[in-house]
Design a protein around this motif. Structure first.
Motif, PDB file in Angstrom:
ATOM      1  N   LEU A  31       0.858  -1.188   0.000  1.00  0.00           N
ATOM      2  CA  LEU A  31       0.000   0.000   0.000  1.00  0.00           C
ATOM      3  C   LEU A  31       0.893   1.237   0.000  1.00  0.00           C
ATOM      4  CD1 LEU A  31      -2.492  -1.013   2.849  1.00  0.00           C
ATOM      5  CD2 LEU A  31      -2.639  -1.553   0.394  1.00  0.00           C
ATOM      6  N   SER A  32       0.663   2.142  -0.950  1.00  0.00           N
ATOM      7  CA  SER A  32       1.367   3.430  -0.900  1.00  0.00           C
ATOM      8  C   SER A  32       0.379   4.442  -0.318  1.00  0.00           C
ATOM      9  CB  SER A  32       1.840   3.857  -2.295  1.00  0.00           C
ATOM     10  OG  SER A  32       0.818   3.728  -3.266  1.00  0.00           O
ATOM     11  N   LEU A  33       0.792   5.073   0.757  1.00  0.00           N
ATOM     12  CA  LEU A  33      -0.133   5.953   1.481  1.00  0.00           C
ATOM     13  C   LEU A  33       0.047   7.399   1.046  1.00  0.00           C
ATOM     14  CD1 LEU A  33      -0.040   4.517   5.105  1.00  0.00           C
ATOM     15  CD2 LEU A  33      -1.337   3.780   3.099  1.00  0.00           C
ATOM     16  N   VAL A  34      -1.089   8.101   0.970  1.00  0.00           N
ATOM     17  CA  VAL A  34      -1.082   9.504   0.563  1.00  0.00           C
ATOM     18  C   VAL A  34      -2.024  10.279   1.481  1.00  0.00           C
ATOM     19  CG1 VAL A  34      -2.981   9.222  -1.151  1.00  0.00           C
ATOM     20  CG2 VAL A  34      -1.284  11.060  -1.437  1.00  0.00           C
ATOM     21  N   ALA A  35      -1.698  11.514   1.773  1.00  0.00           N
ATOM     22  CA  ALA A  35      -2.591  12.348   2.586  1.00  0.00           C
ATOM     23  C   ALA A  35      -3.782  12.767   1.725  1.00  0.00           C
ATOM     24  CB  ALA A  35      -1.837  13.566   3.090  1.00  0.00           C
ATOM     25  N   GLY A  36      -4.933  12.779   2.335  1.00  0.00           N
ATOM     26  CA  GLY A  36      -6.156  13.181   1.606  1.00  0.00           C
ATOM     27  C   GLY A  36      -7.303  13.269   2.603  1.00  0.00           C
ATOM     28  N   ASN A  37      -8.054  12.173   2.701  1.00  0.00           N
ATOM     29  CA  ASN A  37      -9.138  12.171   3.708  1.00  0.00           C
ATOM     30  C   ASN A  37      -8.588  12.538   5.086  1.00  0.00           C
ATOM     31  OD1 ASN A  37     -11.339  11.270   2.095  1.00  0.00           O
ATOM     32  ND2 ASN A  37     -10.495   9.201   2.122  1.00  0.00           N
ATOM     33  N   LEU A  72      -2.730  20.935   2.340  1.00  0.00           N
ATOM     34  CA  LEU A  72      -3.641  19.781   2.404  1.00  0.00           C
ATOM     35  C   LEU A  72      -5.010  20.197   2.933  1.00  0.00           C
ATOM     36  CD1 LEU A  72      -4.183  16.697   2.322  1.00  0.00           C
ATOM     37  CD2 LEU A  72      -3.277  16.610   4.661  1.00  0.00           C
ATOM     38  N   GLU A  73      -6.048  19.663   2.311  1.00  0.00           N
ATOM     39  CA  GLU A  73      -7.413  19.799   2.838  1.00  0.00           C
ATOM     40  C   GLU A  73      -7.942  18.387   3.079  1.00  0.00           C
ATOM     41  OE1 GLU A  73      -8.333  23.729   0.085  1.00  0.00           O
ATOM     42  OE2 GLU A  73     -10.018  22.700   1.053  1.00  0.00           O
ATOM     43  N   THR A  74      -8.340  18.106   4.310  1.00  0.00           N
ATOM     44  CA  THR A  74      -8.784  16.750   4.657  1.00  0.00           C
ATOM     45  C   THR A  74     -10.326  16.671   4.656  1.00  0.00           C
ATOM     46  OG1 THR A  74      -8.665  17.369   6.974  1.00  0.00           O
ATOM     47  CG2 THR A  74      -6.728  16.267   6.040  1.00  0.00           C
ATOM     48  N   ALA A  75     -10.871  15.513   5.004  1.00  0.00           N
ATOM     49  CA  ALA A  75     -12.334  15.306   4.884  1.00  0.00           C
ATOM     50  C   ALA A  75     -12.915  14.684   6.156  1.00  0.00           C
ATOM     51  CB  ALA A  75     -12.635  14.426   3.682  1.00  0.00           C
ATOM     52  N   ASP A 156     -18.832  22.600  -6.484  1.00  0.00           N
ATOM     53  CA  ASP A 156     -19.838  22.226  -7.496  1.00  0.00           C
ATOM     54  C   ASP A 156     -19.199  21.557  -8.707  1.00  0.00           C
ATOM     55  OD1 ASP A 156     -22.225  24.967  -7.037  1.00  0.00           O
ATOM     56  OD2 ASP A 156     -21.830  23.103  -5.923  1.00  0.00           O
ATOM     57  N   LEU A 157     -17.903  21.894  -8.931  1.00  0.00           N
ATOM     58  CA  LEU A 157     -17.233  21.424 -10.154  1.00  0.00           C
ATOM     59  C   LEU A 157     -16.288  20.253  -9.909  1.00  0.00           C
ATOM     60  CD1 LEU A 157     -16.295  24.950 -11.632  1.00  0.00           C
ATOM     61  CD2 LEU A 157     -18.212  23.458 -12.301  1.00  0.00           C
ATOM     62  N   ALA A 158     -15.917  20.013  -8.659  1.00  0.00           N
ATOM     63  CA  ALA A 158     -14.801  19.074  -8.427  1.00  0.00           C
ATOM     64  C   ALA A 158     -15.088  17.996  -7.388  1.00  0.00           C
ATOM     65  CB  ALA A 158     -13.563  19.855  -7.980  1.00  0.00           C
ATOM     66  N   GLU A 159     -14.566  16.828  -7.680  1.00  0.00           N
ATOM     67  CA  GLU A 159     -14.581  15.694  -6.741  1.00  0.00           C
ATOM     68  C   GLU A 159     -13.353  15.840  -5.824  1.00  0.00           C
ATOM     69  OE1 GLU A 159     -11.987  13.323  -7.250  1.00  0.00           O
ATOM     70  OE2 GLU A 159     -12.632  12.300  -5.434  1.00  0.00           O
ATOM     71  N   PHE A 160     -13.399  15.258  -4.633  1.00  0.00           N
ATOM     72  CA  PHE A 160     -12.387  15.500  -3.597  1.00  0.00           C
ATOM     73  C   PHE A 160     -10.947  15.193  -4.044  1.00  0.00           C
ATOM     74  CE2 PHE A 160     -10.900  16.005   0.693  1.00  0.00           C
ATOM     75  CZ  PHE A 160      -9.913  15.045   0.870  1.00  0.00           C
ATOM     76  N   ASN A 161     -10.688  13.978  -4.560  1.00  0.00           N
ATOM     77  CA  ASN A 161      -9.307  13.606  -4.890  1.00  0.00           C
ATOM     78  C   ASN A 161      -8.679  14.574  -5.887  1.00  0.00           C
ATOM     79  OD1 ASN A 161      -9.246  11.357  -3.187  1.00  0.00           O
ATOM     80  ND2 ASN A 161     -10.025   9.988  -4.781  1.00  0.00           N
ATOM     81  N   PHE A 162      -9.497  15.015  -6.861  1.00  0.00           N
ATOM     82  CA  PHE A 162      -8.967  15.937  -7.875  1.00  0.00           C
ATOM     83  C   PHE A 162      -8.933  17.362  -7.363  1.00  0.00           C
ATOM     84  CE2 PHE A 162      -9.696  13.430 -12.110  1.00  0.00           C
ATOM     85  CZ  PHE A 162      -9.033  12.336 -11.559  1.00  0.00           C
ATOM     86  N   TYR A 163      -9.819  17.682  -6.412  1.00  0.00           N
ATOM     87  CA  TYR A 163      -9.831  19.033  -5.829  1.00  0.00           C
ATOM     88  C   TYR A 163      -8.592  19.250  -4.960  1.00  0.00           C
ATOM     89  CZ  TYR A 163     -11.366  23.099  -3.120  1.00  0.00           C
ATOM     90  OH  TYR A 163     -11.438  24.354  -2.525  1.00  0.00           O
TER      91      TYR A 163
END
Ligand code: RIB
Ligand code: CA
Length: 308
Positions: A31-37, A72-75, A156-163
């Motif tokens: 597993l390669s881990l990335v910051a996101g959620n 970084l923006e988390t969720a 309105d225009l973007a999904e989280f991973n791409f945002y």
């Protein structure tokens, strides 16, 4: 034999994907881990939690603590501050195996048949492509990301991973030299995973039912609040299902880029320039068959010798 890497920011739907991937059909290199959620350290802890529940210690490679150029923006409001619905699952640490970008490059060079599932912001993949684009010529990359003809879930225009990392998403969609599949919100929002499916799983596999109930409770409350649905979208597991059961999906071949302009950051945009490399974008699924398949796959015990 196909070998797999899962690039992930676990997260509730990432966790469900990792449970699905516990089966023999997925010889996972790591597993390669990335910051996101969540932040990278929390992502690592969540892999420890999943390893303890599944009884299987997958090799962990630490990736980027944040986007290439942006903060970084988390969720936490969707996945809980711990990233797994505040479920407080127990865990034991184990050693990390290395750094993610070099792991991705080395695996792509060594494996004749590598499939990477990208379930978070594409920061690690973009940095690996910058370092050694040729390494990935024979690889397949299946990405969960983007919102093409539906409203985004982060703007309105973007999904989280791409945002979160639009620069990385744009570089990967433009430059990945191998076989590329995109699983956008347009597809994943056609399938609602609900308490009904969890109840079916719990009848056959009580421990799995309890696990799913504990990690999805807050997640489903967030979906009720944000999307007005009774249940949730299982964005990340859909990438594995596209791999396992392509017969349940429809796609078309188009070329895309991702906007990095502030007002439209993360927006998925058609490319019409000649010679632009196309990818498979999935736009339709068979919901009942997918839910039946998920219930069956999560009801049975792992054939990998784990606990679940
Ligand atoms: O927008 C949904 C995607 O962003 C999923 O991968 C979810 O886990 C988050 O990473
Ligand atoms: Ca994810």
């Amino acid at each position: 034999m196909t070998k797999f890497i899962i690039d992930t920011d676990p997260g509730v739907d990432d966790a469900i994907a990792l449970v699905l991937a516990r089966q023999e059909a997925y010889p996972i290199l790591g597993l390669s881990l990335v910051a996101g959620n969540v932040h990278l350290e929390t992502a690592k802890t969540n892999v420890f939690r999943l390893a303890k529940f599944l009884g299987r210690k997958l090799p962990i490679y630490l990736g980027s603590p944040g986007p290439i150029t942006r903060p970084l923006e988390t969720a936490g409001e969707i996945h809980g501050q711990d990233g797994l619905g505040e479920s407080n699952l127990p865990y034991e640490d184990y050693p990390v195996s290395g750094e993610a970008v070099d792991f991705l490059i080395r695996s792509a060079q060594e494996e004749e048949d590598l499939c990477i599932f990208a379930l978070g912001p594409l920061t690690n993949l973009a940095l690996a492509l910058r370092k050694n684009p040729q390494a990935f010529e024979g690889s397949r990359l299946i990405i969960m990301g983007g919102a093409y003809q539906v409203k985004g879930n982060t703007s309105d225009l973007a999904e989280f991973n791409f945002y979160v990392d639009p620069e990385a998403a744009d570089e990967v969609l433009r430059n990945f030299p191998g076989d590329l599949d995109l699983v956008p919100l347009d597809l994943t929002s056609q399938c609602i995973f609900s308490k009904r499916e969890i109840a079916k799983i719990a009848r056959a596999n009580p421990a799995m039912g309890n696990f799913l109930e504990s990690i999805t409770r807050l997640y489903m409350e967030a979906y009720a609040r944000e999307e007005g649905i009774e249940g949730c979208y299982i964005n990340d597991p859909m990438t594995l299902l596209v791999y396992e059961r392509p017969d349940l999906f429809s796609y078309e071949r188009l070329a895309f880029r991702v906007s990095c302009q502030e007002e439209s950051r993360g927006q998925l945009l058609r490319r019409k320039d000649q010679g632009a490399k196309t990818l498979r974008i999935y736009y339709k699924l068979k919901e009942k068959e997918i839910l039946d398949y998920l219930v069956e796959a999560m009801s049975r015990k792992s054939d990998q010798g784990g606990n679940q």
